[in-house]
Design a protein around this motif. Structure first.
Motif, PDB file in Angstrom:
ATOM      1  N   UNK A 146       0.860  -1.194   0.000  1.00 51.23           N
ATOM      2  CA  UNK A 146       0.000   0.000   0.000  1.00 51.23           C
ATOM      3  C   UNK A 146       0.889   1.235   0.000  1.00 51.23           C
ATOM      4  N   UNK A 147       0.500   2.206  -0.840  1.00 53.76           N
ATOM      5  CA  UNK A 147       1.343   3.404  -0.986  1.00 53.76           C
ATOM      6  C   UNK A 147       0.892   4.545  -0.086  1.00 53.76           C
ATOM      7  N   UNK A 148      -0.293   4.388   0.478  1.00 51.94           N
ATOM      8  CA  UNK A 148      -0.805   5.339   1.469  1.00 51.94           C
ATOM      9  C   UNK A 148      -1.464   4.531   2.576  1.00 51.94           C
ATOM     10  N   UNK A 149      -1.435   5.081   3.780  1.00 54.08           N
ATOM     11  CA  UNK A 149      -2.226   4.503   4.871  1.00 54.08           C
ATOM     12  C   UNK A 149      -3.219   5.576   5.313  1.00 54.08           C
ATOM     13  N   UNK A 150      -4.498   5.164   5.444  1.00 62.64           N
ATOM     14  CA  UNK A 150      -5.568   6.096   5.802  1.00 62.64           C
ATOM     15  C   UNK A 150      -6.151   5.653   7.140  1.00 62.64           C
ATOM     16  N   UNK A 151      -5.950   6.500   8.176  1.00 61.00           N
ATOM     17  CA  UNK A 151      -6.543   6.219   9.483  1.00 61.00           C
ATOM     18  C   UNK A 151      -7.899   6.916   9.529  1.00 61.00           C
ATOM     19  N   UNK A 152      -8.949   6.143   9.636  1.00 59.55           N
ATOM     20  CA  UNK A 152     -10.324   6.645   9.482  1.00 59.55           C
ATOM     21  C   UNK A 152     -11.128   6.399  10.757  1.00 59.55           C
ATOM     22  N   UNK A 153     -11.577   7.511  11.387  1.00 51.25           N
ATOM     23  CA  UNK A 153     -12.464   7.348  12.547  1.00 51.25           C
ATOM     24  C   UNK A 153     -13.919   7.226  12.091  1.00 51.25           C
ATOM     25  N   UNK A 154     -14.158   7.439  10.814  1.00 48.28           N
ATOM     26  CA  UNK A 154     -15.515   7.339  10.266  1.00 48.28           C
ATOM     27  C   UNK A 154     -16.140   8.704  10.124  1.00 48.28           C
ATOM     28  N   UNK A 155     -16.927   8.848   9.043  1.00 45.99           N
ATOM     29  CA  UNK A 155     -17.545  10.142   8.787  1.00 45.99           C
ATOM     30  C   UNK A 155     -18.493  10.502   9.930  1.00 45.99           C
ATOM     31  N   UNK A 156     -18.321  11.705  10.464  1.00 44.93           N
ATOM     32  CA  UNK A 156     -19.164  12.144  11.572  1.00 44.93           C
ATOM     33  C   UNK A 156     -18.778  11.517  12.904  1.00 44.93           C
ATOM     34  N   UNK A 157     -17.547  11.006  12.993  1.00 41.43           N
ATOM     35  CA  UNK A 157     -17.110  10.358  14.245  1.00 41.43           C
ATOM     36  C   UNK A 157     -17.200  11.334  15.419  1.00 41.43           C
ATOM     37  N   UNK A 158     -17.567  10.787  16.581  1.00 43.27           N
ATOM     38  CA  UNK A 158     -17.592  11.616  17.795  1.00 43.27           C
ATOM     39  C   UNK A 158     -16.174  12.056  18.134  1.00 43.27           C
ATOM     40  N   UNK A 159     -15.255  11.085  18.053  1.00 39.74           N
ATOM     41  CA  UNK A 159     -13.865  11.373  18.420  1.00 39.74           C
ATOM     42  C   UNK A 159     -12.955  11.109  17.222  1.00 39.74           C
ATOM     43  N   UNK A 160     -12.182  12.115  16.827  1.00 41.49           N
ATOM     44  CA  UNK A 160     -11.217  11.874  15.741  1.00 41.49           C
ATOM     45  C   UNK A 160     -10.087  10.957  16.204  1.00 41.49           C
ATOM     46  N   UNK A 161      -9.271  10.514  15.267  1.00 40.00           N
ATOM     47  CA  UNK A 161      -8.141   9.643  15.618  1.00 40.00           C
ATOM     48  C   UNK A 161      -7.212  10.403  16.581  1.00 40.00           C
ATOM     49  N   UNK A 162      -6.856   9.752  17.674  1.00 40.60           N
ATOM     50  CA  UNK A 162      -6.002  10.383  18.688  1.00 40.60           C
ATOM     51  C   UNK A 162      -4.619  10.685  18.127  1.00 40.60           C
ATOM     52  N   UNK A 163      -4.050  11.773  18.620  1.00 40.67           N
ATOM     53  CA  UNK A 163      -2.699  12.113  18.136  1.00 40.67           C
ATOM     54  C   UNK A 163      -1.683  11.031  18.528  1.00 40.67           C
ATOM     55  N   UNK A 164      -1.929  10.360  19.658  1.00 37.64           N
ATOM     56  CA  UNK A 164      -0.997   9.294  20.065  1.00 37.64           C
ATOM     57  C   UNK A 164      -1.001   8.157  19.031  1.00 37.64           C
ATOM     58  N   UNK A 165      -2.170   7.901  18.444  1.00 35.85           N
ATOM     59  CA  UNK A 165      -2.274   6.855  17.414  1.00 35.85           C
ATOM     60  C   UNK A 165      -1.543   7.319  16.148  1.00 35.85           C
ATOM     61  N   UNK A 166      -1.802   8.567  15.766  1.00 40.85           N
ATOM     62  CA  UNK A 166      -1.163   9.100  14.547  1.00 40.85           C
ATOM     63  C   UNK A 166       0.364   9.054  14.708  1.00 40.85           C
ATOM     64  N   UNK A 167       0.827   9.498  15.881  1.00 36.73           N
ATOM     65  CA  UNK A 167       2.278   9.520  16.131  1.00 36.73           C
ATOM     66  C   UNK A 167       2.882   8.130  16.007  1.00 36.73           C
ATOM     67  N   UNK A 168       2.225   7.156  16.625  1.00 35.06           N
ATOM     68  CA  UNK A 168       2.769   5.792  16.628  1.00 35.06           C
ATOM     69  C   UNK A 168       2.807   5.219  15.215  1.00 35.06           C
ATOM     70  N   UNK A 169       1.751   5.460  14.442  1.00 38.43           N
ATOM     71  CA  UNK A 169       1.726   4.928  13.066  1.00 38.43           C
ATOM     72  C   UNK A 169       2.773   5.654  12.223  1.00 38.43           C
ATOM     73  N   UNK A 170       2.814   6.956  12.372  1.00 36.45           N
ATOM     74  CA  UNK A 170       3.785   7.752  11.598  1.00 36.45           C
ATOM     75  C   UNK A 170       5.218   7.293  11.862  1.00 36.45           C
ATOM     76  N   UNK A 171       5.495   6.988  13.140  1.00 38.63           N
ATOM     77  CA  UNK A 171       6.860   6.566  13.497  1.00 38.63           C
ATOM     78  C   UNK A 171       7.200   5.202  12.892  1.00 38.63           C
TER      79      UNK A 171
END
Ligand code: 1GP
Length: 240
Positions: free
Chosen positions: A173-198
């Motif tokens: 896969x050439x991109x990874x898309x972290x999706x909380x879902x359209x209209x999600x109550x809570x967006x993806x946590x920055x801790x999750x983004x950081x860990x995946x990015x790293x």
């Protein structure tokens, strides 16, 4: 022989990723956005928008076709198809996010829909971007979950989210898309983004439930290359 595919859009995303330039996609769901409202809607999108995504969990060929044609009349931004199913594949897009729902175990969304897309793709020069799509629990049942009959990964299950993203990258896969879902109550946590990015090398897309510039900037700061916003812009409540 299949037609050769270009990769202009992907190259631009990689360049932004390498330079640390944030990208911003406005998601238009043709099932929610009236055709007659699109031109007005496009005049109100943030000035920092770099891409338009079109798609939704439902909606078929004709509605998508009319939508992309209308969008193209009013913007020069690249327009990417973010499809819910193979019936949404129509000409007119600059690129296709060829999504595999790798957080789920439904074969239709891992390979079945992709095989059904082949007759279209074989005769098309549209850029195809293989994208690992990871649905994460954003606090409510979203249409991706309903339509795909898959369960999202737990927001706090960072190890599984990271392993899923890495498995996607190893699978090409050439991109990874972290999706909380359209209209999600809570967006993806920055801790999750950081860990995946790293963990991964490919550019990271983050979307679902982002309603203000602070959350958007926190996502970039954590490692997102491209942030997607749909609902808040649709409802005219995105806080800049
Ligand atoms: C959904 O990530 C996108 O696929 C955007 O979500 O509609 O909540 O902004 P929102």
């Amino acid at each position: 022989m299949t037609q050769s595919k270009v990769c202009l859009i992907y190259d631009q995303i990689v360049e932004a990723h390498l330079k640390g330039n944030p990208l911003f996609a406005v998601l238009i769901d043709p099932e929610k956005q009236k055709l007659t409202e699109i031109s007005r809607f496009l005049t109100k999108i943030p000035s920092f928008s770099t891409h338009i995504f079109v798609g939704g969990s439902t909606g078929g060929t004709s509605v998508i076709k009319a939508c992309v044609e209308e969008i193209k009349k009013h913007t020069t931004l690249p327009v990417l198809l973010f499809p819910g199913n193979h019936n949404q594949l129509v000409k007119g897009f600059d690129a296709l996010l060829f999504l595999s729902l790798i957080s789920g175990r439904n074969p239709d969304y891992l390979i079945g829909e992709h095989i059904k897309a082949v007759p279209f793709l074989r005769t098309s020069t549209m850029e195809v971007i293989p994208t690992g799509y990871i649905l994460i629990n954003g606090g409510n049942i979203t249409s991706v979950q309903r339509v795909s009959h898959t369960l999202p990964l737990g927001m706090k299950d960072i190890d599984t989210i990271v392993a899923t993203a890495l498995a996607g990258q190893y699978a090409g896969k050439k991109l990874i898309y972290l999706e909380a879902g359209s209209g999600a109550k809570h967006p993806v946590l920055t801790s999750v983004i950081k860990a995946v990015h790293a963990a991964i090398d490919v550019p990271l897309i983050v979307g679902g439930g982002i309603r203000d510039k602070n959350t958007m900037e926190a996502a970039y700061h954590a490692g997102a290359t491209l942030v997607v916003v749909g609902t808040a812009l649709e409802n005219d409540v995105f806080k800049v």
